[in-house]
Scaffold this active site. Sequence first.
Site, PDB file in Angstrom:
ATOM      1  N   ASN A   1     -40.929 -44.818  78.772  1.00 17.47           N
ATOM      2  CA  ASN A   1     -41.449 -44.502  77.131  1.00 17.47           C
ATOM      3  C   ASN A   1     -41.911 -45.671  76.488  1.00 17.47           C
ATOM      4  O   ASN A   1     -41.287 -46.727  76.357  1.00 17.47           O
ATOM      5  CB  ASN A   1     -39.816 -44.376  76.471  1.00 17.47           C
TER       6      ASN A   1
ATOM      7  N   HIS B   1     -33.802 -39.217  70.877  1.00 23.22           N
ATOM      8  CA  HIS B   1     -33.980 -40.651  71.396  1.00 23.22           C
ATOM      9  C   HIS B   1     -33.069 -41.338  70.290  1.00 23.22           C
ATOM     10  O   HIS B   1     -33.117 -41.091  69.140  1.00 23.22           O
ATOM     11  CB  HIS B   1     -35.104 -40.993  71.426  1.00 23.22           C
TER      12      HIS B   1
ATOM     13  N   GLU C   1     -28.499 -42.612  77.562  1.00 26.37           N
ATOM     14  CA  GLU C   1     -28.984 -43.898  77.150  1.00 26.37           C
ATOM     15  C   GLU C   1     -27.823 -44.606  76.053  1.00 26.37           C
ATOM     16  O   GLU C   1     -28.125 -44.119  74.850  1.00 26.37           O
ATOM     17  CB  GLU C   1     -30.248 -43.704  76.538  1.00 26.37           C
TER      18      GLU C   1
ATOM     19  N   GLY D   1     -32.855 -52.082  75.026  1.00 21.44           N
ATOM     20  CA  GLY D   1     -33.835 -53.056  74.604  1.00 21.44           C
ATOM     21  C   GLY D   1     -33.135 -54.315  74.267  1.00 21.44           C
ATOM     22  O   GLY D   1     -33.492 -55.503  74.060  1.00 21.44           O
TER      23      GLY D   1
HETATM   24  P1  13P Z   1     -35.279 -50.156  77.356  1.00 20.12           P
HETATM   25  O1  13P Z   1     -35.462 -49.971  78.776  1.00 20.12           O
HETATM   26  O2  13P Z   1     -36.178 -51.256  76.803  1.00 20.12           O
HETATM   27  O3  13P Z   1     -33.766 -50.427  77.112  1.00 20.12           O
HETATM   28  O4  13P Z   1     -35.317 -48.992  76.741  1.00 20.12           O
HETATM   29  C1  13P Z   1     -34.332 -47.633  77.151  1.00 20.12           C
HETATM   30  C2  13P Z   1     -35.095 -46.535  76.202  1.00 20.12           C
HETATM   31  O5  13P Z   1     -34.829 -46.339  75.225  1.00 20.12           O
HETATM   32  C3  13P Z   1     -35.809 -45.616  76.841  1.00 20.12           C
HETATM   33  O6  13P Z   1     -36.084 -44.414  76.143  1.00 20.12           O
END
Ligand code: 13P
Length: 234
Positions: free
Chosen positions: A6, A89, A158, A164
């Site tokens: 993503n 998301h 997630e 992040g």
């Molecule tokens: P990160 O891998 O940066 O934690 O993000 C995950 C994400 O939101 C993928 O959709």
Amino acid sequence: MIIASNFKTNHTRKLTKDFITTVNKSLTTNTKSEVYIFPSSTALDTYETQDNLIIGTQNAYPIQSGSFTGEIGSAQLDEFDIKTILIGHSERRHILKESQESIVNKYKFYMNLGFTIIYCIGEPLKIKEQGINKILEYLYVQLEGIDTSYENLILAYEPVWAIGTGVTATIEDINNIHDVIKEKIDKPLLYGGSVKLSNVEEICSLKNVDGALIGTASWNKDDFIKIIEITKEL
Ligand code: 13P
């Protein structure tokens, strides 16, 4: 395995083209994984790729075309033969305040068009701190109104606090949540949230993890190619 990148709000058209071309070349005939790339809207285009490299959109409005400033509709996706979308998301839920009702509308619209939908669910930190029962309660609310029997559905768990942040859920946490979700919904289930080169193999080796949805660690094409390589036999 399903390995998805993503891009979020990263990479220009030029960089995206270079990224997709390089990743495409790296896929060999024995790469059994399905690889997805979700560029930003400005970089959507018709890309020549192998069958197991699929380009999707991070978002779209549930309309063919119309007056929805700043949004794109299915006509703009049709132009590039894009048939895959991310819905639900956490950044759209929490930062952009997308409600469950609007998420459900979007899901129904793109389901009726036959899109492959990667549908994301995940709890924030304050819910995680209340234990697994509260986490599951929260996740089930995010599944309300969603037809989970849809044949082209891929789920992604997630946890918001892991996105992040560099803080990945523990293997035990991923295992526990994935086992329960999988028992309830028999669809491919990805994990997302600080997946990186150093942990992708361990995470993707779990029985009920069918792949990874990756942000930060996937934005570097060499790292993304390594991630595909590491997981291709799992
Ligand atoms: P990160 O891998 O940066 O934690 O993000 C995950 C994400 O939101 C993928 O959709």
